[in-house]
Design a protein around this motif. Structure first.
Motif, PDB file in Angstrom:
ATOM      1  N   ASP A 394     -39.497  41.997 -30.824  1.00 22.51           N
ATOM      2  CA  ASP A 394     -38.320  41.797 -29.984  1.00 22.51           C
ATOM      3  C   ASP A 394     -37.048  41.790 -30.815  1.00 22.51           C
ATOM      4  OD1 ASP A 394     -39.788  41.506 -27.551  1.00 22.51           O
ATOM      5  OD2 ASP A 394     -40.357  39.487 -28.200  1.00 22.51           O
ATOM      6  N   LEU A 395     -37.116  41.222 -32.010  1.00 24.64           N
ATOM      7  CA  LEU A 395     -35.942  41.201 -32.886  1.00 24.64           C
ATOM      8  C   LEU A 395     -35.581  42.608 -33.343  1.00 24.64           C
ATOM      9  CD1 LEU A 395     -36.588  38.058 -35.127  1.00 24.64           C
ATOM     10  CD2 LEU A 395     -35.624  38.185 -32.846  1.00 24.64           C
ATOM     11  N   ILE A 396     -36.591  43.414 -33.639  1.00 21.90           N
ATOM     12  CA  ILE A 396     -36.339  44.804 -34.042  1.00 21.90           C
ATOM     13  C   ILE A 396     -35.702  45.574 -32.891  1.00 21.90           C
ATOM     14  CG2 ILE A 396     -37.475  46.972 -34.694  1.00 21.90           C
ATOM     15  CD1 ILE A 396     -39.486  45.259 -36.267  1.00 21.90           C
ATOM     16  N   ASN A 397     -36.205  45.335 -31.672  1.00 22.47           N
ATOM     17  CA  ASN A 397     -35.636  46.009 -30.495  1.00 22.47           C
ATOM     18  C   ASN A 397     -34.175  45.658 -30.287  1.00 22.47           C
ATOM     19  OD1 ASN A 397     -38.072  47.235 -29.951  1.00 22.47           O
ATOM     20  ND2 ASN A 397     -38.744  45.670 -28.466  1.00 22.47           N
ATOM     21  N   GLY A 403     -36.354  40.589 -42.299  1.00 19.69           N
ATOM     22  CA  GLY A 403     -35.875  39.876 -43.476  1.00 19.69           C
ATOM     23  C   GLY A 403     -35.972  38.382 -43.252  1.00 19.69           C
ATOM     24  N   PRO A 404     -35.402  37.586 -44.150  1.00 22.26           N
ATOM     25  CA  PRO A 404     -35.486  36.128 -44.049  1.00 22.26           C
ATOM     26  C   PRO A 404     -34.974  35.579 -42.719  1.00 22.26           C
ATOM     27  CG  PRO A 404     -34.624  36.780 -46.187  1.00 22.26           C
ATOM     28  CD  PRO A 404     -34.688  38.014 -45.360  1.00 22.26           C
ATOM     29  N   PHE A 406     -35.451  36.698 -39.834  1.00 23.67           N
ATOM     30  CA  PHE A 406     -36.504  36.746 -38.817  1.00 23.67           C
ATOM     31  C   PHE A 406     -37.175  35.376 -38.663  1.00 23.67           C
ATOM     32  CE2 PHE A 406     -38.241  41.081 -37.487  1.00 23.67           C
ATOM     33  CZ  PHE A 406     -36.992  41.648 -37.452  1.00 23.67           C
ATOM     34  N   LYS A 407     -37.574  34.797 -39.797  1.00 26.67           N
ATOM     35  CA  LYS A 407     -38.293  33.531 -39.762  1.00 26.67           C
ATOM     36  C   LYS A 407     -37.445  32.428 -39.139  1.00 26.67           C
ATOM     37  CE  LYS A 407     -40.634  30.136 -42.700  1.00 26.67           C
ATOM     38  NZ  LYS A 407     -41.023  29.753 -44.080  1.00 26.67           N
ATOM     39  N   VAL A 408     -36.156  32.417 -39.484  1.00 24.54           N
ATOM     40  CA  VAL A 408     -35.256  31.388 -38.959  1.00 24.54           C
ATOM     41  C   VAL A 408     -35.168  31.487 -37.433  1.00 24.54           C
ATOM     42  CG1 VAL A 408     -32.878  30.550 -38.934  1.00 24.54           C
ATOM     43  CG2 VAL A 408     -33.928  31.287 -41.092  1.00 24.54           C
ATOM     44  N   ILE A 409     -34.986  32.729 -36.939  1.00 26.37           N
ATOM     45  CA  ILE A 409     -34.834  32.922 -35.490  1.00 26.37           C
ATOM     46  C   ILE A 409     -36.135  32.604 -34.753  1.00 26.37           C
ATOM     47  CG2 ILE A 409     -34.396  34.631 -33.685  1.00 26.37           C
ATOM     48  CD1 ILE A 409     -32.504  36.047 -35.646  1.00 26.37           C
ATOM     49  N   LEU A 410     -37.253  33.099 -35.288  1.00 27.89           N
ATOM     50  CA  LEU A 410     -38.534  32.871 -34.613  1.00 27.89           C
ATOM     51  C   LEU A 410     -38.912  31.393 -34.609  1.00 27.89           C
ATOM     52  CD1 LEU A 410     -40.576  35.946 -35.915  1.00 27.89           C
ATOM     53  CD2 LEU A 410     -39.606  35.611 -33.633  1.00 27.89           C
ATOM     54  N   GLU A 411     -38.599  30.693 -35.689  1.00 27.58           N
ATOM     55  CA  GLU A 411     -38.888  29.261 -35.735  1.00 27.58           C
ATOM     56  C   GLU A 411     -38.005  28.493 -34.759  1.00 27.58           C
ATOM     57  OE1 GLU A 411     -38.572  25.947 -39.165  1.00 27.58           O
ATOM     58  OE2 GLU A 411     -40.021  27.542 -39.590  1.00 27.58           O
TER      59      GLU A 411
END
Length: 436
Positions: A394-397, A403-404, A406-411
């Motif tokens: 979803d983030l790629i879309n 990158g780093p 990603f983890k912050v947003i998903l968490e």
């Protein structure tokens, strides 16, 4: 067919071939004490070649020492020729053996309670070493000269503590003195063999007394000297009215259940192992502190267990539980998401028991325990950590590069979900767009 029936059939075949065949050792002892043996060993006048002639598919891995392993009806039975042992140069096994008689064979064994034979047909117990009297009196006694027995195989030093712990037996004074005098011989034994005996002691229901005997005999100093520093390490009386760290630890060991798994027993033993090196005296507050003993304790636990060659999964679980045992005091201040993550650890049920006995053995506070039990019931209807509502795809879309961030947003998305503020995927995607 039970193990006993299988072994009885093998003994019958040996006897029909003209040999003497008895049940021997632990299976005789356990039956007398009312325990069902897991396996039955046979001692016989038949030589290894004669045993192999009767059971040609047997495993002759121990034939040099007169031991043949026979598989019959799904059970493995050890058949050993009556023997006398030669010299023990390595403190573990004899250089050579001489085949002998039941009387001589009994004399080479470690403790009188393990030196008994039994007729498989009649149930008669054959006692050449006074083992029956010691079983009846609840006494653990070395056969013959205790110093000689412990010098032959120095693992017997730990086996003595294990049997005394398991059966609640008193160790005969001469045997006890020999254990103390010969404790240094344990240095000749491999860490793996020490580990296995120690694991049996620490998982016994009577493990607290077993620990006392390891300490009082001097044996613990040979493989886990860090425990000795717990003795006399004073604690704040308002939090620990029971006494020093050692007293606190042994009380906890006695409080966990009789069937407690190895990982929990080790975590209880080691949870405060770093209190001695972290002990400070806060003069302004007028109390003793152990700042950081949980983190250092996890490191020390890992070092101790690695030294004893415990499996990686045991080391990791114990060190993890030790590292988190102080976090229980903060659970009521945690946000829902953090509580759920805290409770989602695979070791959490064991940690909850560690926390229970930690408090029960000291200050008696149960607030945090009750809070977590209530949360566990409250959260039981669904997974603590449910499947994510948004993913990296979803983030790629949305045009983000992996990158780093990603983890912050998903968490952050998981936190919103665990807190109950994101209920479904549509809501989560809207949240994501707002964040970006």
């Amino acid at each position: 067919m039970t193990p006993r029936q299988s072994a009885t059939e093998l003994a019958r075949q040996l006897r029909e071939a003209g040999h003497v065949a008895y049940f021997a050792g632990g299976c005789v002892r356990d039956q007398f004490l009312g325990h069902e043996p897991k396996d039955f060993d046979i001692a016989t006048s038949a030589t290894p070649s004669e045993v192999l002639a009767l059971f040609p598919k047997a495993n002759e891995v121990g034939a040099h020492f007169g031991v043949i392993i026979v598989r019959h009806e799904g059970h493995h039975t050890e058949i050993a020729t009556f023997r006398t042992d030669g010299s023990y140069k390595d403190g573990r096994r004899p250089e050579a053996v001489t085949f002998s008689t039941p009387e001589e064979d009994a004399q080479r064994r470690d403790f009188t309670i393990n030196g008994l034979f039994q007729d498989p047909d009649t149930g008669e117990i054959i006692d050449h070493v006074g083992g029956l009297a010691d079983l009846q009196a609840g006494v653990l006694r070395a056969i013959g000269d205790p110093v000689a027995r412990f010098t032959e195989d120095s693992l017997r030093l730990l086996r003595a503590i294990r049997f005394a712990t398991r059966f609640g037996f008193a160790i005969e004074p001469g045997t006890w003195q020999a254990i103390k005098d010969q404790a240094h011989l344990l240095a000749r034994i491999s860490p793996e063999r020490i580990r296995d005996e120690f694991s049996r002691i620490i998982t016994c229901p009577n493990r607290a007394n077993g620990l006392d005997q390891l300490v009082d005999s001097g044996l613990i100093e040979q493989f886990m000297p860090e425990v000795l520093a717990l003795i006399g390490c004073e604690q704040p009386p308002e939090w620990h009215p029971e006494g020093d760290v050692y007293v606190h630890t042994r009380i906890m060991l006695g409080m966990i259940g009789p069937d407690a798994p190895l990982e929990l027993c080790l975590a209880v033993l080691l949870h405060d192992i770093a209190k001695p090196p972290t002990q400070t005296f806060d003069e302004e507050a007028g109390r003793i502190r152990f700042n950081g003993h949980d983190a250092l304790g996890a490191t020390m636990s890992e070092e101790i267990l690695r030294r004893l060659k415990y499996p990686n999964h045991v080391i990791e679980e114990v060190a993890f539980m030790v590292s988190r045992h102080m976090q229980f005091m903060n659970v009521q201040q945690m946000r829902t998401a953090k509580v759920k993550r805290f409770m989602s650890a695979p070791t959490f049920p064991l940690e909850l028991e560690l926390h229970r006995v930690d408090c029960a053995s000291s200050n008696g506070f149960t607030d945090n325990l009750e809070f977590l039990i209530e949360r566990r019931e409250e959260f039981a209807a669904e997974p603590l950590i449910p499947p994510p509502l948004i993913t990296g795809g979803d983030l790629i879309n949305e045009g983000l590069t992996p990158g780093p961030r990603f983890k912050v947003i998903l968490e952050a998305a998981q936190t919103e979900q665990l807190e109950g503020r994101l209920i479904d995927r549509e809501q989560a995607l809207a949240w994501l767009k707002a964040q970006l």
